[in-house]
Write a protein that holds these residues in place. Structure first.
Motif, PDB file in Angstrom:
ATOM      1  N   LEU A 182      51.531  33.456  44.974  1.00 66.19           N
ATOM      2  CA  LEU A 182      51.505  34.692  45.753  1.00 66.19           C
ATOM      3  C   LEU A 182      52.112  35.843  44.961  1.00 66.19           C
ATOM      4  O   LEU A 182      51.537  36.938  44.879  1.00 66.19           O
ATOM      5  N   GLY A 183      53.273  35.597  44.368  1.00 63.73           N
ATOM      6  CA  GLY A 183      53.893  36.653  43.567  1.00 63.73           C
ATOM      7  C   GLY A 183      53.043  37.032  42.375  1.00 63.73           C
ATOM      8  O   GLY A 183      52.922  38.215  42.027  1.00 63.73           O
ATOM      9  N   PHE A 184      52.409  36.039  41.756  1.00 63.12           N
ATOM     10  CA  PHE A 184      51.565  36.293  40.590  1.00 63.12           C
ATOM     11  C   PHE A 184      50.323  37.090  40.964  1.00 63.12           C
ATOM     12  O   PHE A 184      49.800  37.862  40.160  1.00 63.12           O
ATOM     13  N   SER A 185      49.821  36.897  42.197  1.00 61.01           N
ATOM     14  CA  SER A 185      48.648  37.667  42.632  1.00 61.01           C
ATOM     15  C   SER A 185      48.996  39.146  42.765  1.00 61.01           C
ATOM     16  O   SER A 185      48.164  40.024  42.482  1.00 61.01           O
ATOM     17  N   VAL A 186      50.226  39.439  43.196  1.00 64.41           N
ATOM     18  CA  VAL A 186      50.677  40.829  43.258  1.00 64.41           C
ATOM     19  C   VAL A 186      50.727  41.424  41.852  1.00 64.41           C
ATOM     20  O   VAL A 186      50.313  42.565  41.621  1.00 64.41           O
ATOM     21  N   CYS A 187      51.228  40.635  40.905  1.00 58.79           N
ATOM     22  CA  CYS A 187      51.259  41.081  39.512  1.00 58.79           C
ATOM     23  C   CYS A 187      49.854  41.442  39.036  1.00 58.79           C
ATOM     24  O   CYS A 187      49.647  42.493  38.420  1.00 58.79           O
ATOM     25  N   PHE A 306      47.042  31.003  37.902  1.00 60.13           N
ATOM     26  CA  PHE A 306      46.428  32.213  37.367  1.00 60.13           C
ATOM     27  C   PHE A 306      45.181  32.623  38.149  1.00 60.13           C
ATOM     28  O   PHE A 306      44.809  33.798  38.141  1.00 60.13           O
ATOM     29  N   VAL A 307      44.528  31.666  38.819  1.00 63.23           N
ATOM     30  CA  VAL A 307      43.428  32.038  39.708  1.00 63.23           C
ATOM     31  C   VAL A 307      43.932  33.021  40.757  1.00 63.23           C
ATOM     32  O   VAL A 307      43.279  34.033  41.063  1.00 63.23           O
ATOM     33  N   MET A 308      45.110  32.735  41.307  1.00 61.07           N
ATOM     34  CA  MET A 308      45.678  33.622  42.321  1.00 61.07           C
ATOM     35  C   MET A 308      46.016  34.986  41.708  1.00 61.07           C
ATOM     36  O   MET A 308      45.844  36.034  42.343  1.00 61.07           O
ATOM     37  N   HIS A 309      46.522  34.974  40.469  1.00 61.96           N
ATOM     38  CA  HIS A 309      46.767  36.230  39.759  1.00 61.96           C
ATOM     39  C   HIS A 309      45.479  37.036  39.642  1.00 61.96           C
ATOM     40  O   HIS A 309      45.460  38.244  39.893  1.00 61.96           O
ATOM     41  N   GLN A 310      44.388  36.361  39.315  1.00 60.61           N
ATOM     42  CA  GLN A 310      43.139  37.075  39.083  1.00 60.61           C
ATOM     43  C   GLN A 310      42.434  37.489  40.366  1.00 60.61           C
ATOM     44  O   GLN A 310      41.635  38.427  40.362  1.00 60.61           O
ATOM     45  N   ILE A 311      42.684  36.801  41.462  1.00 64.61           N
ATOM     46  CA  ILE A 311      42.193  37.294  42.753  1.00 64.61           C
ATOM     47  C   ILE A 311      42.846  38.638  43.044  1.00 64.61           C
ATOM     48  O   ILE A 311      42.187  39.595  43.471  1.00 64.61           O
ATOM     49  N   GLY A 312      44.154  38.721  42.791  1.00 71.93           N
ATOM     50  CA  GLY A 312      44.833  40.002  42.912  1.00 71.93           C
ATOM     51  C   GLY A 312      44.285  41.024  41.934  1.00 71.93           C
ATOM     52  O   GLY A 312      44.115  42.201  42.271  1.00 71.93           O
TER      53      GLY A 312
END
Length: 380
Positions: A182-187, A306-312
């Protein structure tokens, strides 16, 4: 390209947003290839897709062509040549006492690439034109072929009892794995919004393309310092608290920037400060994953986070274009980046940087002390 071919800002933003989504979706698969067959294999896949993507992009004349090239192919190329693959190899090679610093140094290398490629690309565009610049960049990316062939890493995991399925199941049942994501998606939202739209934002306010390119280069230069510093501090202090601090600082820095009258000076100061807290999240996040889940499947687990990062990233890049085309301003998205920073600041605080085996033992002992049966799923 937009001016010469007639792309709308939303069309270009969508292609780059899709690039980041393709990067994220590809990452677990290239991470698995790196874990199973070695990082060099994943890097070769990334290099091929990256080179062909740049050549295809140069020859694209429609939004569909831009989406397939700059979006899909280059996204796959980055997925095979970026953090999860590289950090997994490094995490397996260096012992825990050095791991955080080594990951920070690797992040510094990525930042140097960003710093160097911007003036290099600007020089190519000015002297040759954007079409020829993309071809030269494709030739430059081909350097990844010989560099990947020389990569070696540790592969002795005879004591590892888990397979990929067990490692994934263990991570998916762990609360902190999802908090990291979750935090990585914000990033991802913040970084890609700025990378995609900051140059246009600067030019919309009457400043030059040179100022915009310099600003992005300053971010890259500052990030070299910030990534190294994050890796160094991550070896001395709890990484989850450092991550929380990074997002608190982002909220403050962005707030000050959007309420301050825009000038070349304010842009350069913002770029320098935001660069210090730009991608320090990457070595810290991977460091937490390695500490909690071990390094055998680090590339795979890092790829999934990183998938979550890239959704963000997809949302930050695309929403920036949509909201600009609808409102004529980026103000709404800037405010969103501040609010999301606050959310990320909070979500990192409960994370525990403890090996999952130790956490299970602790919970088992607590259950025994309370006279209750222990469930291995209660790892949060």
């Amino acid at each position: 390209m937009s001016v010469d071919i007639g792309y709308s800002r939303e069309t270009f933003a969508f292609a780059l947003a899709l690039q980041n989504l393709a990067w994220g979706i590809t990452q677990p698969f290239t991470g698995w290839i790196a874990d199973r067959y070695g990082a060099s294999k994943a890097l070769l896949i990334g290099a091929v897709a990256y080179v062909f993507g740049l050549v295809f992009m140069a020859n694209s004349t429609t939004g569909v062509g831009l989406t397939l090239s700059a979006g899909m192919l280059i996204g796959i190329g980055i997925g095979g040549s970026s953090f999860a693959v590289i950090f997994g190899a490094l995490g397996r090679t260096f012992d825990p006492s050095k791991r955080s610093l080594v990951l920070g140094i690797a992040g510094t290398g990525a930042s140097f690439g960003m710093f160097a490629i911007l003036p290099y690309s600007q020089f190519l565009i000015k002297s040759l034109g954007w079409f020829e610049a993309l071809i030269v960049l494709a030739i430059t990316c081909a350097l990844m072929f010989p560099l990947s062939w020389g990569l070696t890493e540790r592969k002795d995991f005879s004591n590892e009892k888990r397979d990929t399925k067990a490692a994934l199941s263990e991570a998916f049942q762990h609360r902190d794995f999802w908090l990291l994501g979750l935090g990585f998606s914000v990033c991802g939202f913040q970084v890609v919004f700025i990378l995609t739209h900051f140059a246009a934002f600067i030019q919309d306010h009457g400043l030059s393309l040179t100022t915009a390119a310099n600003a992005l280069a300053i971010i890259g230069f500052s990030n070299m310092i910030g990534s190294y510093l994050a890796g160094y501090l991550g070896g001395k202090y709890p990484k989850q608290y450092l991550l929380s601090l990074i997002f608190l600082l982002r909220a403050i820095v962005i707030t000050v920037f959007i309420i301050t009258p825009l000038s070349q000076t304010s842009i350069y100061v913002f770029s320098g400060v935001i660069g210090l807290i730009w991608l320090g999240t990457v070595p810290l996040t991977n460091g937490v994953l390695a500490s909690v889940f071990g390094v055998r499947y680090l590339s795979t687990l890092s790829g999934i986070v990183f998938v979550m990062h890239q959704i963000g990233s997809f949302m930050g890049g695309w929403l920036g274009g949509i909201l600009f085309d609808r409102t004529g301003s980026y103000q709404t998205v800037w405010i969103m980046t501040i609010l999301l920073s606050v959310i990320a600041t909070i979500c990192y605080l409960p994370i525990r940087e403890m090996p999952i085996s130790d956490l299970k033992a602790e919970l088992k002992q607590k259950a025994t002390d309370m006279g209750q049966p222990f469930s291995s799923k209660r790892t949060q």
